[in-house]
Design an enzyme around this catalytic site. Structure first.
Site, PDB file in Angstrom:
ATOM      1  N   SER A 143       0.860  -1.185   0.000  1.00 28.84           N
ATOM      2  CA  SER A 143       0.000   0.000   0.000  1.00 28.84           C
ATOM      3  C   SER A 143       0.892   1.228   0.000  1.00 28.84           C
ATOM      4  CB  SER A 143      -0.873   0.011   1.251  1.00 28.84           C
ATOM      5  OG  SER A 143      -1.600   1.221   1.342  1.00 28.84           O
ATOM      6  N   TYR A 157      -2.717  -0.470  10.352  1.00 28.65           N
ATOM      7  CA  TYR A 157      -2.756  -0.891   8.944  1.00 28.65           C
ATOM      8  C   TYR A 157      -1.456  -0.489   8.246  1.00 28.65           C
ATOM      9  CZ  TYR A 157      -4.270  -1.206   4.056  1.00 28.65           C
ATOM     10  OH  TYR A 157      -4.355  -1.515   2.719  1.00 28.65           O
TER      11      TYR A 157
END
Lengths: 252, 85
Positions: A143, A157
């Site tokens: 990501s 996250y």
């Protein structure tokens, strides 16, 4: 696009294993890889949804393995069932926002366990069991969060995805003697059902989209196209890198 | 689960606002301190204390603390109903 052997982007003749293939990005990767001629092993936790992905694949000889990669026996099952692999795509992941003061062991296990520990344990097991071919390509879906940016509530996250980025680099060095390449694709926000039941409201999402220079979120297949590049011989000299696919988000 | 405890748990999310006078009909989204991060905290608090997952859309649709309480109550009932099946 031609998918014959003269096309460096072709996956013809390659056996590819994809996790998280029952939905979202993993599903799109499976479908697009099949269009490029790959033979696939796909995995997901839900039989029905995995069968749906299987039914959408082009070509024949694809197999689905229902397994939970966060569990030891799920990993064992996968390693027993797959053939020698020319590519691995670690796409299974979870998106969860937790403010720092609410982070507990359970949340860490859920987020870091799914996004980092599971793909690490699985890839390591496949290597140990000699299921990874010489000159294979291993791809992690990371990501932009963690390596480049983060968001309020996104520390856990981001940590899980940032950890993948470190893993990619070290693993690339470990496996280079075997000609095995290890790379990542780092997407910005991709339009999937991951947000339907999330902590982010749809109002916030429409505000957020405005922060993208290309004025929209990405599509799952747009991540798949960069995965295809990293799996194919077109990227034969690319290892330890991360491809940012974010509609220009990190430019601002 | 009762409404008074819920109001207390909800009000404790606020740190800048005087939260001693919070009631079931407090319109939390009109409070200056309310933010997207506080919304995440509210979701985490409900998950933590009531083992129920509410969404950002749930909070956006709610006006008062009692509205949130009702959503949690309904989800708890649905969960129990689901377990019976």
């Amino acid at each position: 696009m031609r998918t014959d052997m003269t096309n460096p982007f072709s996956l013809t003749g390659k056996t590819i294993f994809i996790t998280g293939a029952s939905s979202g990005i993993g599903k799109a990767i499976a479908i697009e890889c099949s269009k490029m001629g790959a033979s696939l092993f796909i995995t997901g936790r839900n039989r029905e949804r995995l069968d749906d992905t299987l039914s959408r694949l082009e070509g024949s000889g694809h197999s689905g393995i229902v397994a939970d990669i966060t569990q030891e026996d799920g990993i064992k099952k996968i390693s027993e069932e797959v053939r020698l692999l020319d590519g691995i795509v670690n796409s299974a992941g979870i998106y969860k926002l937790v403010p720092v003061s609410f982070i507990n062991e359970e949340a860490v296990r859920e987020v870091v366990g799914t996004n980092f520990m599971a793909p690490l344990a699985l890839t390591s097991r496949l290597l140990k069991d000699k299921k990874v071919n010489k000159n294979a390509s291993i791809v992690f879906i990371s990501s932009i969060a963690g390596s480049l940016v983060s968001s309020p509530g996104g520390s856990l996250y981001s940590a899980s995805k940032g950890a993948l980025n470190g893993l990619i680099k070290g693993m690339a060095l470990d496996l280079a003697p075997k000609g095995i390449r290890v790379n990542g694709v780092a997407p910005g926000t991709i339009q999937t059902t991951i947000f339907d039941e999330s902590a982010v409201s749809h109002d916030q999402l429409s505000e957020d989209i405005k922060k993208y220079p290309l004025k929209r979120y990405g599509k799952p297949e747009e991540v798949a196209y960069s995965v295809i590049y990293l799996l194919s011989d077109a990227s034969a000299w690319v290892t330890g890198s991360s491809l940012v696919i974010d509609g220009g988000f990190t430019l601002l | 689960m009762n409404i008074d405890d819920f109001v207390k748990n909800f009000s404790e999310l606020f740190e800048e606002t005087d939260n001693t006078n919070f009631t079931p009909i407090t319109r939390f989204r009109d409070i200056e301190e309310w933010s997207s991060l506080l919304a995440l905290s509210a979701i985490a608090m409900v998950d933590d204390k009531y083992r129920i997952k509410i969404t950002g859309d749930n909070l956006r649709d709610a006006q008062t603390i009692e509205d949130v309480f009702r959503i949690v109550q309904k989800k708890q009932a649905d969960l129990i109903e689901g377990l019976r099946k």
